[in-house]
Motif scaffolding. Structure first.
Motif, PDB file in Angstrom:
ATOM      1  N   MET A 236       8.972  -9.088  -8.378  1.00  0.00           N
ATOM      2  CA  MET A 236      10.207  -9.229  -7.617  1.00  0.00           C
ATOM      3  C   MET A 236      10.997  -7.917  -7.584  1.00  0.00           C
ATOM      4  N   VAL A 237      11.010  -7.190  -8.697  1.00  0.00           N
ATOM      5  CA  VAL A 237      11.697  -5.894  -8.728  1.00  0.00           C
ATOM      6  C   VAL A 237      11.054  -4.926  -7.742  1.00  0.00           C
ATOM      7  N   ILE A 238       9.727  -4.899  -7.735  1.00  0.00           N
ATOM      8  CA  ILE A 238       9.013  -4.018  -6.797  1.00  0.00           C
ATOM      9  C   ILE A 238       9.279  -4.448  -5.365  1.00  0.00           C
ATOM     10  N   LEU A 239       9.155  -5.762  -5.117  1.00  0.00           N
ATOM     11  CA  LEU A 239       9.326  -6.260  -3.753  1.00  0.00           C
ATOM     12  C   LEU A 239      10.716  -5.948  -3.222  1.00  0.00           C
ATOM     13  N   ILE A 240      11.740  -6.300  -3.997  1.00  0.00           N
ATOM     14  CA  ILE A 240      13.112  -6.169  -3.506  1.00  0.00           C
ATOM     15  C   ILE A 240      13.581  -4.722  -3.566  1.00  0.00           C
ATOM     16  N   GLY A 241      13.371  -4.064  -4.720  1.00  0.00           N
ATOM     17  CA  GLY A 241      13.850  -2.689  -4.884  1.00  0.00           C
ATOM     18  C   GLY A 241      13.115  -1.706  -4.003  1.00  0.00           C
ATOM     19  N   ALA A 242      11.792  -1.608  -4.235  1.00  0.00           N
ATOM     20  CA  ALA A 242      10.995  -0.673  -3.443  1.00  0.00           C
ATOM     21  C   ALA A 242      10.929  -1.098  -1.982  1.00  0.00           C
ATOM     22  N   GLY A 243      10.978  -2.422  -1.742  1.00  0.00           N
ATOM     23  CA  GLY A 243      10.916  -2.908  -0.360  1.00  0.00           C
ATOM     24  C   GLY A 243      12.120  -2.482   0.450  1.00  0.00           C
ATOM     25  N   ILE A 244      13.308  -2.531  -0.155  1.00  0.00           N
ATOM     26  CA  ILE A 244      14.512  -2.092   0.552  1.00  0.00           C
ATOM     27  C   ILE A 244      14.438  -0.599   0.851  1.00  0.00           C
ATOM     28  N   VAL A 245      14.004   0.185  -0.152  1.00  0.00           N
ATOM     29  CA  VAL A 245      13.883   1.635   0.052  1.00  0.00           C
ATOM     30  C   VAL A 245      12.904   1.942   1.179  1.00  0.00           C
ATOM     31  N   ALA A 246      11.755   1.276   1.162  1.00  0.00           N
ATOM     32  CA  ALA A 246      10.749   1.520   2.204  1.00  0.00           C
ATOM     33  C   ALA A 246      11.263   1.111   3.574  1.00  0.00           C
ATOM     34  N   THR A 247      12.010   0.008   3.621  1.00  0.00           N
ATOM     35  CA  THR A 247      12.509  -0.489   4.900  1.00  0.00           C
ATOM     36  C   THR A 247      13.511   0.466   5.523  1.00  0.00           C
ATOM     37  N   ILE A 248      14.473   0.935   4.735  1.00  0.00           N
ATOM     38  CA  ILE A 248      15.536   1.763   5.307  1.00  0.00           C
ATOM     39  C   ILE A 248      15.089   3.205   5.540  1.00  0.00           C
ATOM     40  N   THR A 249      13.981   3.606   4.906  1.00  0.00           N
ATOM     41  CA  THR A 249      13.478   4.976   5.108  1.00  0.00           C
ATOM     42  C   THR A 249      12.346   5.027   6.120  1.00  0.00           C
ATOM     43  N   GLY A 250      11.919   3.865   6.611  1.00  0.00           N
ATOM     44  CA  GLY A 250      10.863   3.831   7.618  1.00  0.00           C
ATOM     45  C   GLY A 250       9.461   3.907   7.065  1.00  0.00           C
ATOM     46  N   SER A 252       5.998   2.523   5.362  1.00  0.00           N
ATOM     47  CA  SER A 252       5.253   1.273   5.512  1.00  0.00           C
ATOM     48  C   SER A 252       5.495   0.354   4.310  1.00  0.00           C
ATOM     49  N   LEU A 253       5.641  -0.927   4.595  1.00  0.00           N
ATOM     50  CA  LEU A 253       5.828  -1.908   3.536  1.00  0.00           C
ATOM     51  C   LEU A 253       4.514  -2.332   2.885  1.00  0.00           C
ATOM     52  N   THR A 254       3.392  -1.980   3.487  1.00  0.00           N
ATOM     53  CA  THR A 254       2.099  -2.464   2.997  1.00  0.00           C
ATOM     54  C   THR A 254       1.832  -2.109   1.545  1.00  0.00           C
ATOM     55  N   PRO A 255       2.025  -0.840   1.112  1.00  0.00           N
ATOM     56  CA  PRO A 255       1.786  -0.534  -0.313  1.00  0.00           C
ATOM     57  C   PRO A 255       2.709  -1.314  -1.244  1.00  0.00           C
ATOM     58  N   VAL A 256       3.954  -1.480  -0.848  1.00  0.00           N
ATOM     59  CA  VAL A 256       4.904  -2.229  -1.678  1.00  0.00           C
ATOM     60  C   VAL A 256       4.444  -3.673  -1.822  1.00  0.00           C
ATOM     61  N   LEU A 257       4.082  -4.296  -0.714  1.00  0.00           N
ATOM     62  CA  LEU A 257       3.633  -5.685  -0.753  1.00  0.00           C
ATOM     63  C   LEU A 257       2.344  -5.822  -1.557  1.00  0.00           C
ATOM     64  N   ALA A 258       1.467  -4.833  -1.462  1.00  0.00           N
ATOM     65  CA  ALA A 258       0.208  -4.888  -2.190  1.00  0.00           C
ATOM     66  C   ALA A 258       0.437  -4.817  -3.703  1.00  0.00           C
ATOM     67  N   VAL A 259       1.267  -3.886  -4.157  1.00  0.00           N
ATOM     68  CA  VAL A 259       1.523  -3.743  -5.602  1.00  0.00           C
ATOM     69  C   VAL A 259       2.276  -4.960  -6.131  1.00  0.00           C
ATOM     70  N   GLY A 261       2.270  -7.918  -4.845  1.00  0.00           N
ATOM     71  CA  GLY A 261       1.351  -9.047  -4.784  1.00  0.00           C
ATOM     72  C   GLY A 261       0.364  -9.050  -5.929  1.00  0.00           C
ATOM     73  N   LEU A 262      -0.072  -7.876  -6.348  1.00  0.00           N
ATOM     74  CA  LEU A 262      -1.016  -7.787  -7.470  1.00  0.00           C
ATOM     75  C   LEU A 262      -0.348  -8.266  -8.763  1.00  0.00           C
ATOM     76  N   ALA A 263       0.887  -7.836  -8.992  1.00  0.00           N
ATOM     77  CA  ALA A 263       1.620  -8.295 -10.178  1.00  0.00           C
ATOM     78  C   ALA A 263       1.837  -9.802 -10.127  1.00  0.00           C
ATOM     79  N   ALA A 264       2.174 -10.311  -8.948  1.00  0.00           N
ATOM     80  CA  ALA A 264       2.390 -11.749  -8.797  1.00  0.00           C
ATOM     81  C   ALA A 264       1.101 -12.526  -9.036  1.00  0.00           C
ATOM     82  N   LEU A 265      -0.036 -11.983  -8.591  1.00  0.00           N
ATOM     83  CA  LEU A 265      -1.315 -12.657  -8.775  1.00  0.00           C
ATOM     84  C   LEU A 265      -1.642 -12.810 -10.256  1.00  0.00           C
TER      85      LEU A 265
END
Length: 450
Positions: A236-250, A252-259, A261-265
């Protein structure tokens, strides 16, 4: 066993949530929303928020008001404020749904509708966080199930924040570049934080305690449970924290979602390990219906995780995202919610009605309030219809999907009738129903509360 452990308004949350579940299933039956409409169509957004906000979130809030005090062995911060929170959330949800009807052309456009929804929903969930947060703060240091709830509450805060930004965008208020960027690219963060962090992770934490309680299993507090918490929180920290940074800086969200998702798995794998231990080490020889159906829901979670992994590896996850979300919402979250709702309603009713006279007069058991063979047919019909509906979404047969949704609706009406029968004590023998010193429980709230 004192009645003061009861939450006064939990049943009101449950009843309101069930209305939205039936509404959502009726909409699917009549072809409103996905798959009859695109995923981002207003009709689908209307349907999705009936499910996620109206059904699942209200169900979770009601359950937490009852069981967070049980988790931490402390009284709830307030037993009156949950009603105000329910009113605010319900008003905000109705305003939001009206906004989606405006976007669909059903209602005339009123710009301030989305603003009102953002303010009301934000205020309602802020009040929920305040009540539960103050309750948890009184019980520090927290045990493991309570720590799961804390992560879930942080996730719902993020989910509601994202949702408020989207609502402001729909209403034409998100004109700042930062808000506009989040509105344009932040939908995956909103969805995953809600379904994954708020609903799934909180359900994981609460189910640890409920499964142990209802099956008389030893509570788990070892390394696997702790790492389930750590890895889930990290995702959740990666998704929300890194996801917001990736979103506002343009970026790709794919690496964030992948990492993330791996922790969640890995967290889910450890959670599955814990659940199997709870079932194997139970003292109760015969597993009650609620625990059997919870096991079926957990099986759907495992299937959903496997299918998400396969679709992601195959590059078709966007193509089948609607089917995967449906499986998570109805196979896992709704399945577990209905199973535990059946037990919680019986437990709260028994505690409210017979708790004050325990030891003073013979009383029925919790199981005397229910008829499991009759209710079990509705649960199996529900899960069978969900599986058919998921298959229809994967292979693209919308008419059969609507028929399956109709069966889901009928099954849930059947479960609702069982819940009403429990509250009215219909299945308790007349001679033992209301001994001296007891009173008939109310349908929508408890009379004995702190």
């Amino acid at each position: 066993m004192a009645g003061t452990t009861l939450s006064r308004w939990t049943l009101s949350y449950f009843a309101t949530a069930f209305v939205f579940l039936l509404l959502a299933e009726a909409l699917m039956t009549f072809g409103v929303g996905y798959p009859a409409h695109p995923l981002r169509a207003p009709q689908t957004l209307f349907l999705v928020h009936c499910i996620t906000l109206g059904w699942l979130s209200l169900l979770m809030c009601g359950a937490l008001f009852q069981f967070v005090p049980v988790l931490v062995a402390k009284p709830i911060y307030s037993n009156s404020l949950p009603l105000l929170a329910l009113v605010l959330i319900l008003a905000g949800l109705l305003a939001l749904l009206a906004g989606f009807l405006q976007l669909a052309g059903v209602l005339p456009f009123i710009r301030h509708c989305f603003l009102a929804a953002a303010v009301l929903l934000g205020s309602g969930f802020l009040l929920v966080l305040w009540i539960l947060g103050c309750t948890l703060a009184r019980a520090r240091p927290l045990n493991l199930p309570a720590c799961f709830v804390v992560v879930g509450l942080c996730s719902v805060a993020a989910t509601v924040t994202f949702g408020s930004i989207f609502m402001l965008g729909f209403g034409g208020y998100a004109n700042m570049p930062l808000l506009a960027e989040l509105h344009a690219r932040g939908v995956p963060l909103h969805v995953i934080a809600g379904l994954g962090g708020w609903l799934t992770f909180t359900a994981m934490g609460v189910s640890h305690r409920l499964l142990a309680m209802f099956m008389l299993s030893p509570e788990l507090d070892g390394a696997p449970t702790r790492w389930t918490l750590y890895l889930g929180a990290l995702s959740m920290v990666i998704l929300i924290g890194a996801g917001i940074v990736a979103t506002i800086t343009g970026i790709s969200l794919t690496p964030v979602l992948a990492v993330a998702g791996l922790a969640a798995l890995f967290s889910l794998v450890l959670y599955a390990h814990d659940v199997l231990r709870l079932y194997r080490k139970r003292v109760r020889p015969v597993i009650e219906l609620n625990s059997r159906m919870a096991g079926v829901a957990l099986g759907h979670l495992a299937v959903a995780a496997l299918l998400i992994l396969i679709c992601a590896a195959s590059g078709v996850i966007l193509q089948y995202s609607g089917a995967l979300v449906f499986l998570v919402c109805f196979g896992w979250l709704s399945g577990l919610g209905l199973a535990k709702l059946y037990k919680i309603t019986a437990f709260m009713t028994w505690l409210e009605c017979y708790g004050p006279v325990l030891g003073k007069t013979p009383t029925p058991r919790v199981q005397d309030l229910v008829v499991e063979p009759r209710a079990g047919k509705w649960f199996w019909a529900y899960f069978g219809a969900v599986d058919i509906a998921v298959l229809c979404l994967f292979i693209g047969t919308p008419l059969i999907f609507r028929a399956a949704a109709a069966v889901m609706l009928i099954a849930c009406v059947g479960i609702a009738v069982e819940l009403v029968r429990i509250r009215r004590l219909v299945d308790v023998e007349a001679a033992r129903r209301l001994p001296a010193g007891t009173r008939q429980p109310r349908l929508l709230f408890t009379l004995v509360a702190s």
